[in-house]
Write a protein that holds these residues in place. Structure first.
Motif, PDB file in Angstrom:
ATOM      1  N   PHE A  27     -38.904  24.713 -30.829  1.00  0.00           N
ATOM      2  CA  PHE A  27     -38.329  24.388 -29.605  1.00  0.00           C
ATOM      3  C   PHE A  27     -37.221  25.070 -29.449  1.00  0.00           C
ATOM      4  CE2 PHE A  27     -36.888  21.431 -26.314  1.00  0.00           C
ATOM      5  CZ  PHE A  27     -37.842  21.562 -25.469  1.00  0.00           C
ATOM      6  N   ILE A  28     -37.025  26.091 -28.806  1.00  0.00           N
ATOM      7  CA  ILE A  28     -35.868  27.101 -28.289  1.00  0.00           C
ATOM      8  C   ILE A  28     -35.451  27.103 -27.044  1.00  0.00           C
ATOM      9  CG2 ILE A  28     -34.936  29.427 -28.625  1.00  0.00           C
ATOM     10  CD1 ILE A  28     -36.919  29.581 -31.088  1.00  0.00           C
ATOM     11  N   ASP A  29     -34.573  26.727 -26.600  1.00  0.00           N
ATOM     12  CA  ASP A  29     -33.761  26.754 -25.235  1.00  0.00           C
ATOM     13  C   ASP A  29     -34.748  26.219 -24.091  1.00  0.00           C
ATOM     14  OD1 ASP A  29     -31.603  28.354 -25.876  1.00  0.00           O
ATOM     15  OD2 ASP A  29     -32.734  30.443 -25.535  1.00  0.00           O
ATOM     16  N   GLY A  30     -35.305  25.173 -24.584  1.00  0.00           N
ATOM     17  CA  GLY A  30     -36.076  24.130 -23.793  1.00  0.00           C
ATOM     18  C   GLY A  30     -37.490  24.530 -23.462  1.00  0.00           C
ATOM     19  N   ASP A  31     -38.107  25.195 -24.288  1.00  0.00           N
ATOM     20  CA  ASP A  31     -39.462  25.568 -24.363  1.00  0.00           C
ATOM     21  C   ASP A  31     -39.800  25.820 -25.713  1.00  0.00           C
ATOM     22  OD1 ASP A  31     -41.936  25.971 -23.308  1.00  0.00           O
ATOM     23  OD2 ASP A  31     -41.429  27.700 -22.120  1.00  0.00           O
ATOM     24  N   TRP A  32     -41.232  25.774 -26.178  1.00  0.00           N
ATOM     25  CA  TRP A  32     -41.724  26.267 -27.318  1.00  0.00           C
ATOM     26  C   TRP A  32     -41.868  27.664 -27.568  1.00  0.00           C
ATOM     27  CZ3 TRP A  32     -42.095  22.472 -30.635  1.00  0.00           C
ATOM     28  CH2 TRP A  32     -42.164  21.167 -30.148  1.00  0.00           C
ATOM     29  N   ALA A  33     -41.318  28.269 -28.610  1.00  0.00           N
ATOM     30  CA  ALA A  33     -41.466  29.756 -28.818  1.00  0.00           C
ATOM     31  C   ALA A  33     -41.807  30.042 -30.276  1.00  0.00           C
ATOM     32  CB  ALA A  33     -40.309  30.425 -28.353  1.00  0.00           C
ATOM     33  N   CYS A  34     -42.444  30.801 -30.535  1.00  0.00           N
ATOM     34  CA  CYS A  34     -42.894  31.350 -31.809  1.00  0.00           C
ATOM     35  C   CYS A  34     -41.693  32.655 -32.268  1.00  0.00           C
ATOM     36  CB  CYS A  34     -44.203  32.044 -32.181  1.00  0.00           C
ATOM     37  SG  CYS A  34     -44.491  32.776 -33.585  1.00  0.00           S
ATOM     38  N   VAL A  35     -40.732  32.416 -33.408  1.00  0.00           N
ATOM     39  CA  VAL A  35     -39.727  33.219 -33.723  1.00  0.00           C
ATOM     40  C   VAL A  35     -40.168  34.448 -34.163  1.00  0.00           C
ATOM     41  CG1 VAL A  35     -37.769  33.504 -34.923  1.00  0.00           C
ATOM     42  CG2 VAL A  35     -38.196  31.418 -34.057  1.00  0.00           C
ATOM     43  N   ASP A  36     -41.483  34.356 -35.066  1.00  0.00           N
ATOM     44  CA  ASP A  36     -41.978  35.654 -35.850  1.00  0.00           C
ATOM     45  C   ASP A  36     -42.588  36.483 -34.818  1.00  0.00           C
ATOM     46  OD1 ASP A  36     -41.233  34.476 -38.237  1.00  0.00           O
ATOM     47  OD2 ASP A  36     -43.124  33.410 -38.580  1.00  0.00           O
ATOM     48  N   CYS A  37     -43.276  35.892 -33.732  1.00  0.00           N
ATOM     49  CA  CYS A  37     -43.961  36.829 -32.832  1.00  0.00           C
ATOM     50  C   CYS A  37     -43.033  37.470 -31.764  1.00  0.00           C
ATOM     51  CB  CYS A  37     -44.865  36.071 -31.996  1.00  0.00           C
ATOM     52  SG  CYS A  37     -46.416  35.729 -33.235  1.00  0.00           S
ATOM     53  N   ASN A  38     -42.133  36.488 -31.242  1.00  0.00           N
ATOM     54  CA  ASN A  38     -41.028  37.199 -30.402  1.00  0.00           C
ATOM     55  C   ASN A  38     -39.822  37.893 -30.908  1.00  0.00           C
ATOM     56  OD1 ASN A  38     -42.051  36.210 -28.013  1.00  0.00           O
ATOM     57  ND2 ASN A  38     -41.617  34.074 -28.628  1.00  0.00           N
ATOM     58  N   GLY A  39     -39.274  37.859 -32.299  1.00  0.00           N
ATOM     59  CA  GLY A  39     -38.547  38.598 -32.918  1.00  0.00           C
ATOM     60  C   GLY A  39     -37.125  38.463 -32.258  1.00  0.00           C
ATOM     61  N   GLU A  40     -36.423  39.205 -31.680  1.00  0.00           N
ATOM     62  CA  GLU A  40     -35.191  39.426 -31.280  1.00  0.00           C
ATOM     63  C   GLU A  40     -35.050  39.189 -29.747  1.00  0.00           C
ATOM     64  OE1 GLU A  40     -33.146  42.919 -32.241  1.00  0.00           O
ATOM     65  OE2 GLU A  40     -33.694  42.808 -34.503  1.00  0.00           O
ATOM     66  N   LEU A  41     -36.138  38.806 -29.081  1.00  0.00           N
ATOM     67  CA  LEU A  41     -36.218  38.575 -27.713  1.00  0.00           C
ATOM     68  C   LEU A  41     -35.859  37.312 -27.355  1.00  0.00           C
ATOM     69  CD1 LEU A  41     -39.068  41.077 -26.956  1.00  0.00           C
ATOM     70  CD2 LEU A  41     -36.954  41.493 -26.789  1.00  0.00           C
ATOM     71  N   LEU A  42     -35.705  36.261 -28.146  1.00  0.00           N
ATOM     72  CA  LEU A  42     -35.266  35.008 -27.968  1.00  0.00           C
ATOM     73  C   LEU A  42     -33.848  34.837 -27.662  1.00  0.00           C
ATOM     74  CD1 LEU A  42     -37.731  33.286 -30.322  1.00  0.00           C
ATOM     75  CD2 LEU A  42     -37.776  33.481 -28.273  1.00  0.00           C
ATOM     76  N   GLY A  43     -33.298  33.862 -26.914  1.00  0.00           N
ATOM     77  CA  GLY A  43     -31.979  33.430 -26.600  1.00  0.00           C
ATOM     78  C   GLY A  43     -31.366  34.132 -25.409  1.00  0.00           C
ATOM     79  N   PRO A  44     -30.233  33.721 -25.213  1.00  0.00           N
ATOM     80  CA  PRO A  44     -29.362  34.691 -24.157  1.00  0.00           C
ATOM     81  C   PRO A  44     -29.004  35.762 -24.207  1.00  0.00           C
ATOM     82  CG  PRO A  44     -27.954  32.832 -25.217  1.00  0.00           C
ATOM     83  CD  PRO A  44     -29.346  32.726 -25.884  1.00  0.00           C
ATOM     84  N   GLU A  45     -28.731  36.484 -23.239  1.00  0.00           N
ATOM     85  CA  GLU A  45     -28.460  37.751 -23.344  1.00  0.00           C
ATOM     86  C   GLU A  45     -26.854  37.717 -23.603  1.00  0.00           C
ATOM     87  OE1 GLU A  45     -29.902  40.733 -22.852  1.00  0.00           O
ATOM     88  OE2 GLU A  45     -31.778  39.607 -22.638  1.00  0.00           O
ATOM     89  N   THR A  46     -26.624  38.853 -24.675  1.00  0.00           N
ATOM     90  CA  THR A  46     -25.128  38.781 -24.866  1.00  0.00           C
ATOM     91  C   THR A  46     -24.594  40.086 -24.998  1.00  0.00           C
ATOM     92  OG1 THR A  46     -25.715  39.046 -27.206  1.00  0.00           O
ATOM     93  CG2 THR A  46     -25.293  36.812 -26.605  1.00  0.00           C
ATOM     94  N   GLY A  47     -24.033  40.378 -23.800  1.00  0.00           N
ATOM     95  CA  GLY A  47     -23.501  41.722 -23.660  1.00  0.00           C
ATOM     96  C   GLY A  47     -23.783  42.704 -22.542  1.00  0.00           C
TER      97      GLY A  47
END
Length: 54
Positions: free
Chosen positions: A34-54
């Motif tokens: 459960f990431i940022d209010g929704d279900w997500a697969c960390v392995d399949c999404n890789g670095e595309l999760l979380g807020p933009e930083t930059g």
């Protein structure tokens, strides 16, 4: 008594977070996180999760 103007500034009730076991990822079949209010697969999404930083 509260005026109607005061009620306009109140935030709506937040939706309830689903409880129970996480669903399986449709791609790899591992349990999701459960990431940022929704279900997500960390392995399949890789670095595309979380807020933009930059």
């Amino acid at each position: 008594m509260m005026d109607e103007d005061e009620n306009e500034n109140e935030l709506p009730d937040l939706p309830l977070i689903a409880k129970g076991p996480p669903p399986d990822c449709p791609i790899c079949a591992d349990p999701m996180s459960f990431i940022d209010g929704d279900w997500a697969c960390v392995d399949c999404n890789g670095e595309l999760l979380g807020p933009e930083t930059g």
